[in-house]
Design a protein around this motif. Structure first.
Motif, short mmCIF file in Angstrom:
data_model
loop_
_atom_site.label_atom_id
_atom_site.label_comp_id
_atom_site.label_asym_id
_atom_site.label_seq_id
_atom_site.Cartn_x
_atom_site.Cartn_y
_atom_site.Cartn_z
N ASN A 180 0.79 -1.54 0.27
CA ASN A 180 -0.51 -0.04 0.03
C ASN A 180 0.58 0.90 0.36
N MET A 181 1.51 1.35 -0.80
CA MET A 181 2.63 2.43 -0.94
C MET A 181 3.26 2.57 -2.16
N THR A 182 3.12 4.78 -2.24
CA THR A 182 3.55 4.97 -3.72
C THR A 182 4.66 5.99 -3.44
N TYR A 183 5.19 6.45 -3.87
CA TYR A 183 6.25 7.31 -3.99
C TYR A 183 6.30 7.89 -5.78
N GLU A 184 6.67 9.52 -5.41
CA GLU A 184 6.30 10.24 -6.57
C GLU A 184 7.55 11.48 -6.06
N GLY A 185 8.22 11.33 -7.40
CA GLY A 185 9.77 12.03 -6.86
C GLY A 185 10.21 12.81 -8.79
N THR A 186 10.27 13.86 -8.07
CA THR A 186 10.69 14.86 -9.19
C THR A 186 11.82 15.23 -9.57
N LEU A 187 12.87 14.54 -11.06
CA LEU A 187 14.44 14.99 -11.61
C LEU A 187 15.05 16.16 -11.24
N ASP A 233 17.64 16.89 -11.26
CA ASP A 233 19.48 17.44 -12.12
C ASP A 233 19.51 16.06 -11.94
N ASP A 234 20.90 15.90 -13.50
CA ASP A 234 21.22 15.06 -13.39
C ASP A 234 21.30 13.25 -12.12
N GLN A 235 21.51 14.10 -10.97
CA GLN A 235 22.22 13.53 -9.50
C GLN A 235 20.88 13.41 -9.02
N ASN A 236 19.84 13.92 -8.63
CA ASN A 236 19.40 14.55 -7.28
C ASN A 236 17.17 14.09 -7.80
N ILE A 237 16.95 13.39 -6.90
CA ILE A 237 15.12 13.61 -7.25
C ILE A 237 14.52 13.77 -5.90
N LYS A 238 14.23 14.88 -5.92
CA LYS A 238 13.25 15.40 -4.67
C LYS A 238 11.41 14.70 -4.31
N GLY A 239 11.31 14.26 -3.76
CA GLY A 239 9.88 13.18 -3.40
C GLY A 239 9.53 12.91 -2.14
N THR A 240 8.49 12.11 -1.97
CA THR A 240 8.03 11.82 -1.00
C THR A 240 6.94 10.95 -1.30
N PHE A 241 7.27 9.20 -0.30
CA PHE A 241 7.54 8.26 0.27
C PHE A 241 5.82 8.52 0.78
N THR A 242 4.89 8.25 0.13
CA THR A 242 3.13 7.35 0.90
C THR A 242 3.22 5.64 1.42
N GLN A 243 2.65 5.82 1.84
CA GLN A 243 2.67 3.94 3.14
C GLN A 243 1.05 3.92 3.42
N GLY A 244 0.45 4.12 2.93
CA GLY A 244 -1.25 4.13 4.03
C GLY A 244 -1.45 5.29 3.72
N THR A 245 -1.99 5.94 4.77
CA THR A 245 -2.24 7.43 5.09
C THR A 245 -0.85 7.64 6.02
N HIS A 246 0.14 7.50 6.31
CA HIS A 246 1.26 7.92 6.39
C HIS A 246 2.54 9.09 5.13
N SER A 247 3.12 9.86 5.54
CA SER A 247 3.84 10.66 4.11
C SER A 247 4.70 11.32 4.27
N PHE A 248 6.03 10.82 3.74
CA PHE A 248 7.40 11.28 4.53
C PHE A 248 8.32 11.24 3.70
N THR A 249 9.23 12.44 3.73
CA THR A 249 9.81 13.12 2.50
C THR A 249 11.23 11.60 1.96
N LEU A 250 11.43 12.07 1.04
CA LEU A 250 12.08 10.30 0.45
C LEU A 250 13.29 11.47 -0.58
N ASN A 251 14.08 12.18 -1.20
CA ASN A 251 14.85 12.61 -1.49
C ASN A 251 16.31 11.33 -1.97
N LEU A 252 16.77 11.44 -3.08
CA LEU A 252 17.28 10.62 -3.89
C LEU A 252 18.53 11.07 -4.80
N LYS A 253 19.85 10.22 -4.17
CA LYS A 253 20.72 10.87 -4.67
C LYS A 253 21.39 9.77 -5.28
N LYS A 254 21.58 10.08 -7.08
CA LYS A 254 22.50 9.22 -7.67
C LYS A 254 23.90 8.63 -7.46
#
Length: 411
Positions: free
Chosen positions: A82-89, A91-112
């Motif tokens: 019951n999980m989703t993630y939406e993130g925006t690229l 630049d070519d090294q970084n994604i900024k996004g949000t992880f949602t599981q059930g009714t709870h959402s948390f920041t999840l930023n990714l670096k290559k």
């Protein structure tokens, strides 16, 4: 079989991409803690595929139900979690996004990931590839020492000979430790756990029990003694590998070293850690662990807990829960060194104290600022980051502590 431990939130998943293809690292920023994830995206026949790992928890290769990458936005979902993630690229090294599981959402930023998986060849040794048996392979850091070899036994999950969970950047904890000990003229043997062989060779992963790890360690001990001819076999087990190692050291072992090993049985550890991280699932967690401790298979498992407590994992967990580290270490009548670090978030100092109390003849050393993967850290952020920094050296006091213990015991 997958024996996934600790933080329940770490059972969820994320990814990487085309520009987006590759491996990315990030932390789920839940309250009061950041939980590290490694994310992978590949492209086959024009279709994206995404899997994720939790390197410090032994969770790996969790496949996303769906993945889309459109207009620099990454969309992921895992239906069972019951999980989703939406993130925006960005630049070519970084994604900024949000992880949602059930009714709870948390920041999840990714670096290559930059793939810096480097370490220096130890000056005092050469590394030889060794085949112990059909599915047990490892590296021997061979020195001029003809008598003593140290066997390193890894912790939970699909951990390879370098101490890394498959599919992650990892920490190279075992590689750095082996190199450091080899510099001090100690031979060291590290090996891929049997499940690593199955994954690498695309075999179906069999349903293991805990005993298979002990049997494999004993097979390697006999190989080091009888085939390679070493007189003194030192067993050093890390985390889960501590219990494996002490259980395998009933004969032909000159000394035992526990590295961040638990003193409580695993049901106590899991109950404490999972209830802390996911109190809303406390009743489910406690009921499952109670039944497993009684040797019962649990049919009705909350979908959020499937990756850890799925029926396919339960025979392993039942076997593991039945084994008490304090009982096992008390059986040993050889020199024992118990090592833990003050920055270990997974196995606290009290666990080392329980082991020491169970065998009062043992020596116990608590290393300041050392974490679970042997790295020296100052704060929680450095602690989490260190799990994915293979170039980061291990704590400067770890090798001298082990060498001092061995020399005191004429090994």
């Amino acid at each position: 079989m997958r024996n996934f431990i600790l933080l329940i939130t770490l059972l969820f998943s994320f990814t990487s991409f085309a520009q987006i293809e590759g491996t990315w690292n990030g932390n789920i920023e839940i309250p009061n803690q950041k939980l590290p994830f490694v994310l992978h995206v590949t492209k086959e026949n024009g279709q994206y595929k995404a899997t994720s790992d939790s390197p410090n928890q032994g969770v790996f290769d969790i496949e996303m139900s769906s993945i889309r990458f459109e207009k620099n936005i990454l969309y992921l979902s895992h239906d069972q979690m019951n999980m989703t993630y939406e993130g925006t690229l960005t630049d070519d090294q970084n994604i900024k996004g949000t992880f949602t599981q059930g009714t709870h959402s948390f920041t999840l930023n990714l670096k290559k990931e930059d793939n810096k998986n480097v370490s220096v060849q130890p000056k005092n040794s050469n590394i030889k590839k060794i085949k112990v048996s059909e599915k047990l392979y490892g590296d021997l850091y061979k020195t001029t020492n003809k008598e003593t070899v140290i066997l390193l036994i890894a912790g939970s999950g699909p951990t390879d000979r370098n101490g890394n969970t498959l599919g992650t950047a990892g920490s190279n904890s075992f590689k750095h430790l082996a190199e450091g000990l080899a510099e001090k003229n100690y031979n060291v043997f590290t090996y891929d756990k049997r499940v690593v062989y199955s994954v690498k060779n695309q075999e179906q992963i069999p349903s293991f029990d805990f005993q298979h790890g002990i049997d494999d360690a004993q097979t390697i001990i006999q190989y080091l003694k009888n085939t390679l001819g070493y007189k003194n076999i030192i067993v050093a087990g890390h985390s889960e590998g501590s219990l494996v190692g002490m259980s395998a050291s009933n004969k032909d072992v000159a000394a035992f070293i526990s590295l961040a090993g638990a003193g409580n049985s695993i049901d106590v550890i899991l109950k404490e850690q999972l209830n802390k991280q996911a109190p809303m699932l406390g009743n489910d967690i406690n009921n499952i662990l109670t039944q497993l401790k009684e040797g019962k298979i649990v049919k009705d498992v909350n979908p959020t807990l499937q990756s850890l407590f799925g029926e396919q994992n339960q025979p392993f967990l039942i076997d593991w829960i039945s084994r008490n580290p304090q009982t096992e270490i008390a059986k040993l009548n050889i020199p024992i060194l118990i090592i833990n670090g003050t920055k270990d978030l997974q196995v606290g100092q009290k666990e080392a104290e329980l082991l020491h109390k169970a065998n009062p003849k043992s020596s116990m050393i608590i290393i300041e600022k050392m974490n679970h993967v042997f790295k020296e850290v100052e704060n929680d952020q450095q602690n989490m980051d260190s799990y994915n920094k293979p170039e980061l050296p291990i704590h400067k006091d770890l090798v001298p502590t082990i060498v001092s213990f061995l020399k005191q015991n004429n090994l």
